[in-house]
Design an enzyme around this catalytic site. Structure first.
Site, mmCIF file in Angstrom:
data_model
loop_
_atom_site.group_PDB
_atom_site.id
_atom_site.type_symbol
_atom_site.label_atom_id
_atom_site.label_comp_id
_atom_site.label_asym_id
_atom_site.label_seq_id
_atom_site.Cartn_x
_atom_site.Cartn_y
_atom_site.Cartn_z
ATOM 1 C CB SER A 139 -0.929 -0.049 1.214
ATOM 2 O OG SER A 139 -1.960 0.892 1.113
ATOM 3 C CG ASP A 389 -5.988 -3.287 -3.827
ATOM 4 O OD1 ASP A 389 -6.839 -2.611 -3.202
ATOM 5 O OD2 ASP A 389 -4.768 -3.083 -3.764
ATOM 6 C CG HIS A 414 -4.748 -3.062 -0.128
ATOM 7 N ND1 HIS A 414 -4.294 -2.470 -1.285
ATOM 8 C CD2 HIS A 414 -4.367 -2.230 0.877
ATOM 9 C CE1 HIS A 414 -3.666 -1.339 -0.987
ATOM 10 N NE2 HIS A 414 -3.691 -1.173 0.311
#
Lengths: 455, 455
Positions: A139, A389, A414
């Site tokens: 991320s 995601d 994710h």
């Protein structure tokens, strides 16, 4: 426990608060976790987690991949906490007081902390002087891993950037891709699911004039809705909920943002099969769906609009970062997605930022500093993306060069690839992890060759 | 005149004062000079001078190389002034008031200014959107050119870093190399020359107790020497003079730091043939030598210890930079060099910096940030060095990879290669310039290939 400081490392490193200016000369205590059980001096490496916006222990516990491959890489694992999060507060409990105290919260300062920490470790742990370091993150942490390799290639030989939306800036990608992907997740997780959510917005609109009490009661809200702002917050909260569930649509029970069942979007869609129901019935179903996300354990006595994820995530700090560097334009049109139409309005965004933090965002700074789409001069970065995601829309999904490679995990949410191996893992994530290990080993071999066989 | 702003560029760019923090949100006016006489849209390039510590017009006038090759490269020439120098003062005449106002004087901020300026030019001058940019600079500006390519490879396709001592930091090179090279220059420019200077230090020591007035008179000092500090300053001034002359030991009359004859070290050494003279006679000769540097035009009525170079050079700003990032350890031993023995004493250095500017230097930050000797991951940088240039001791003098190349100019002083072609140029600098053009063209061809022939 698995973490233990090697000899001599009892004292934490103390990076300067401002790497880029000299008027502020104080230092602060940065937290990091280290595990050297599998470390082998002659063949080993350092796998360095570039901490993102949250408590580093929580990230370490959700990055099983590093633990799973530690032995294979004879590796020391290091998890570095990002400044202004967890325990790494430059000004202690005053760190969030105002724009002046927050002035040193940026990706550049964080990367400099990582660089200084790695040099500290190499200077302190005997035998690590020439140990190659690989950056790993997911991320925002994945962006940091990629940017770390781009800006400090002398410190890390490569980076695994998992679910890193480095192109979710300026107009590098269409602003609508994010919500479109969220919608697709719900669409394929059950008939009628995305339509039910799409219809819920109008249902809420029709009900708020007379039914605020009913709505508050139905959704078991801790604080009943009263004002127009409350209703706006309620709608934002619902929107946020769908986003979060899409992000953590993992194939097994997990507790990342919240404790959730396997394939939580499917679990939620079970309640959202009939988009044509009358408003109250439809919204009762929406509650059942939302309740999966907020109360899978059954322990919540009421739902709180202001606590949307685990407290380990530093949403407050991220809100500041989003108001300065991390400007990620998003929009929905209600046609290609299940959300209310909302244009990207930078002016309004900037005004809100100024009200909230006393700062103005600089939307083109990240592409200017980190290169935008023009990054082919760099090398040794893996960009992995989950097909489920929403952030994959801003990710690098195609190879750029032989050494800047993209990996797609169609069944992945994710940064699923950074999580521990599980019997429920889809084949695509197993293959992705194998490929990641393969590339990381290539970097190490090449590094070895450069080191031992100069011309 | 040669400079003219292309249409639409009448307004100067206004970079933010702080690229790395958001509490200070003001902008400032950055000066740059632009010449587009030779610009050709389809085949052209932008040659971008990364301004260093001084007035940009002065640098533009001393960088004839760019003017000489402009037509060959169908190039727009851009000379960007470095913040805090010349007219580019972030806080106007308050810019140097204190550490708070000086806080944004750093190489990182300057590079960010350059990046923002180039984007501004490309957004404003029609037809330049895809024009490749090459960074060119000398001395500190050469370091900036190299670092610009390292940190912003998406903005410049390559860099010519002339006489850039990027390794004159920390303990990357021996601290004695600088003074050793100065000494060699004097040694080979006349018999007895370096010995005379070497002997002068003791002569001064013997004379100061009784002869301060004689010394002040002999050296025609504007302010007579009175205190011990004056004498220290006098010795430092002499040392500085020898360094400066060595740096500008060009093969023809030139007025860079001062107006000087051809091969000024040789001209000076004509007065320094007899190292065995009695003190006063020896020092009278030292004066004659010094007088060449300070009064070649014959216009100076007295010599001023505080004005050692042209006023176009921003020595004050450089002193701040030397007290923060640009810590370049130097030492002399009086054996391998002609100077008084002086160890590198970081503690004393730091104390002086704190007294002068209220800041503490961070000697390892530059190598941490820019990579020190470990820069092989980068590409397309030419490091050129003059054999007569004391700064070549901290330069890259051997090829690192096929695209990180070193060029030596044995008869060259400080960035001679960046100066205009001259009939007096030694062959080595002519060859160097040809090689530089050759590499720059290679980068452009490769860039062209990448642009027009993707896989």
């Amino acid at each position: 426990g698995p973490f233990r400081p090697p000899r001599g490392l009892e004292k934490p490193p103390e990076p300067v608060i401002d790497h880029f200016g000299f008027a502020e000369d104080r230092t602060f205590k940065q937290r990091y976790l280290i595990a050297d059980q599998h470390w082998k001096k002659d063949t080993g490496s350092i796998l360095f987690y570039t901490g993102n916006e949250g408590d580093i222990a929580w990230f370490a516990n959700n990055t099983g991949f590093m633990w799973n491959v530690a032995e294979e890489f004879d590796a020391i694992l290091v998890f570095a906490e990002h400044r202004y999060y967890g325990d790494s507060l430059p000004f202690g409990n005053k760190s969030y007081t105002d724009a002046k105290h927050l002035n040193y919260l940026s990706s550049q300062q964080a990367l400099a902390d990582f660089a200084v920490l790695i040099q500290h470790l190499k200077n302190t742990i005997p035998g690590t002087e020439n140990t190659p370091v690989i950056a790993i993150g997911g991320s925002y942490g994945g962006m940091l891993a990629a940017w770390f390799r781009m800006k400090y290639p002398h410190i890390v030989i490569g980076a695994l950037a998992a679910s890193a939306p480095i192109w979710q800036f300026d107009s590098l990608v269409p602003c609508g891709s994010f919500y479109k992907i969220v919608t697709e997740d719900f669409k394929k997780s059950g008939a009628g699911c995305s339509e039910t959510i799409q219809n819920s917005w109008a249902a809420i609109k029709r009900i708020v004039d007379t039914g605020l009490q009913w709505l508050s009661h139905t959704f078991r809200l801790c604080s009943p809705l009263k004002t127009k702002t409350d209703v706006i917050n309620f709608r934002e909260w619902l929107r946020g909920t769908w986003i979060y569930v899409a992000m953590v649509d993992y194939p097994y029970e997990a507790a990342f943002l919240q404790p959730l069942p396997a394939w939580p979007v499917k679990a939620i869609c079970k309640y959202l099969k009939n988009p044509k129901l009358p408003d109250r019935l439809l919204l009762q179903n929406i509650f059942q769906a939302v309740n999966i996300y907020y109360n899978y354990t059954g322990h919540a006595s009421c739902l709180n609009l202001t606590q949307t994820t685990t407290k380990s995530l530093g949403l407050r700090g991220w809100s500041y970062q989003a108001c300065t560097e991390m400007v990620m334009p998003m929009c929905s049109d209600g046609i290609n997605d299940m959300f209310e139409p909302q244009k990207w309005d930078f002016h309004a965004y900037s005004e809100e930022c100024f009200k909230a933090w006393g700062v103005r965002p600089r939307p083109s700074w990240i592409p200017t500093f980190y290169g935008g789409k023009n990054i082919s001069a760099h090398s040794n970065i893996i960009f992995s993306n989950g097909g489920l995601d929403p952030w994959s829309g801003g990710g690098v999904t195609k190879n750029i060069t032989d050494t800047l490679v993209a990996i797609m995990i169609p069944e992945g949410a994710h940064h699923l690839d950074l999580r521990s191996n599980s019997p429920f893992d889809p084949t695509s994530v197993l293959q992705a992890r194998l490929l990641e290990v393969h590339y990381m080993k290539l970097w190490l071999q090449k590094h070895e060759r450069v080191k031992t066989c100069p011309k």
